[in-house]
Motif scaffolding. Structure first.
Motif, PDB file in Angstrom:
ATOM      1  N   GLN A  72      -8.241 -25.612   4.992  1.00 45.66           N
ATOM      2  CA  GLN A  72      -8.710 -25.513   6.518  1.00 45.66           C
ATOM      3  C   GLN A  72      -8.654 -26.956   7.259  1.00 45.66           C
ATOM      4  O   GLN A  72      -8.327 -26.934   8.149  1.00 45.66           O
ATOM      5  CB  GLN A  72      -9.837 -24.723   6.517  1.00 45.66           C
ATOM      6  N   VAL A  73      -9.314 -27.952   6.446  1.00 46.30           N
ATOM      7  CA  VAL A  73      -9.384 -29.056   6.979  1.00 46.30           C
ATOM      8  C   VAL A  73      -8.049 -29.761   7.125  1.00 46.30           C
ATOM      9  O   VAL A  73      -7.596 -30.167   8.233  1.00 46.30           O
ATOM     10  CB  VAL A  73     -10.260 -30.119   6.302  1.00 46.30           C
ATOM     11  N   PHE A  74      -7.131 -29.519   6.094  1.00 47.33           N
ATOM     12  CA  PHE A  74      -5.838 -30.116   6.208  1.00 47.33           C
ATOM     13  C   PHE A  74      -5.062 -29.419   7.643  1.00 47.33           C
ATOM     14  O   PHE A  74      -4.025 -30.117   8.278  1.00 47.33           O
ATOM     15  CB  PHE A  74      -5.054 -29.902   5.164  1.00 47.33           C
ATOM     16  N   ASN A  75      -5.042 -28.188   7.601  1.00 49.30           N
ATOM     17  CA  ASN A  75      -4.636 -27.264   8.704  1.00 49.30           C
ATOM     18  C   ASN A  75      -5.126 -27.747   9.914  1.00 49.30           C
ATOM     19  O   ASN A  75      -4.393 -28.105  11.053  1.00 49.30           O
ATOM     20  CB  ASN A  75      -4.805 -25.840   8.558  1.00 49.30           C
ATOM     21  N   ILE A  76      -6.379 -28.108  10.102  1.00 49.37           N
ATOM     22  CA  ILE A  76      -6.849 -28.724  11.456  1.00 49.37           C
ATOM     23  C   ILE A  76      -6.305 -29.964  11.919  1.00 49.37           C
ATOM     24  O   ILE A  76      -5.773 -30.152  12.763  1.00 49.37           O
ATOM     25  CB  ILE A  76      -8.447 -28.610  11.479  1.00 49.37           C
ATOM     26  N   VAL A  77      -6.088 -30.835  10.898  1.00 43.74           N
ATOM     27  CA  VAL A  77      -5.623 -32.468  10.972  1.00 43.74           C
ATOM     28  C   VAL A  77      -4.245 -32.198  11.273  1.00 43.74           C
ATOM     29  O   VAL A  77      -3.767 -32.932  12.192  1.00 43.74           O
ATOM     30  CB  VAL A  77      -6.013 -33.137   9.610  1.00 43.74           C
ATOM     31  N   THR A  78      -3.437 -31.408  10.609  1.00 43.48           N
ATOM     32  CA  THR A  78      -2.020 -31.154  10.815  1.00 43.48           C
ATOM     33  C   THR A  78      -1.878 -30.574  12.485  1.00 43.48           C
ATOM     34  O   THR A  78      -1.103 -31.227  12.919  1.00 43.48           O
ATOM     35  CB  THR A  78      -1.305 -30.445  10.008  1.00 43.48           C
TER      36      THR A  78
END
Length: 140
Positions: A72-78
């Motif tokens: 989820q962190v990766f999705n937000i950053v992306t």
């Protein structure tokens, strides 16, 4: 007559009633406007940047206050990066199309931020291990 009784002011019920009535009329007026025409914000370069800045703050707050899974962190950053790239593309080529694309990417970013958090697995959410304290005279 004591000091306390001199300090009290008598109030009539008219001002309270009047203020309440105005509040109710304002609410009905806003509800009527929203129901008949819908709420539409005209997308402009300023609203685009404002929305991005607000979304960026939302993302920071969410990451600081919640234990989010790495995916989820990766999705937000992306989605943050995609929104910023689209805004820069609009800056370099300001057309309706690039403005619309940037607006969509900011909306995607907000959607990623608002996704409900999935619980972390016990292996990921365990205590954070810190290195042992430095001993005096120990050189790194």
């Amino acid at each position: 007559m004591g000091y306390a009784s001199c300090m009290k002011r008598s109030r009539s019920s008219f001002p309270v009633f009047f203020r309440s009535a105005l509040g109710v009329l304002a609410i009905f007026g806003l509800a009527g406007c929203q129901s008949s025409h819908g709420l539409k914000v005209q997308e402009t370069p300023r609203t685009l940047l404002y929305s991005y800045v607000i979304a960026n703050g939302m993302a920071r707050g969410r990451m600081m206050t919640e234990d989010l899974p790495p995916a989820q962190v990766f999705n937000i950053v992306t989605t943050d990066k995609n929104a910023l790239v689209a805004i820069l593309a609009f800056r370099d080529k300001p057309t309706r199309s690039t403005l619309r694309q940037a607006g969509q990417k900011v909306e995607d970013f907000i959607g990623a931020i608002e996704q409900p958090a999935q619980p972390l697995s016990p292996a990921v959410s365990g205590p954070i291990l810190l290195p042992p304290p430095l001993t005096p005279g120990f050189i790194h």
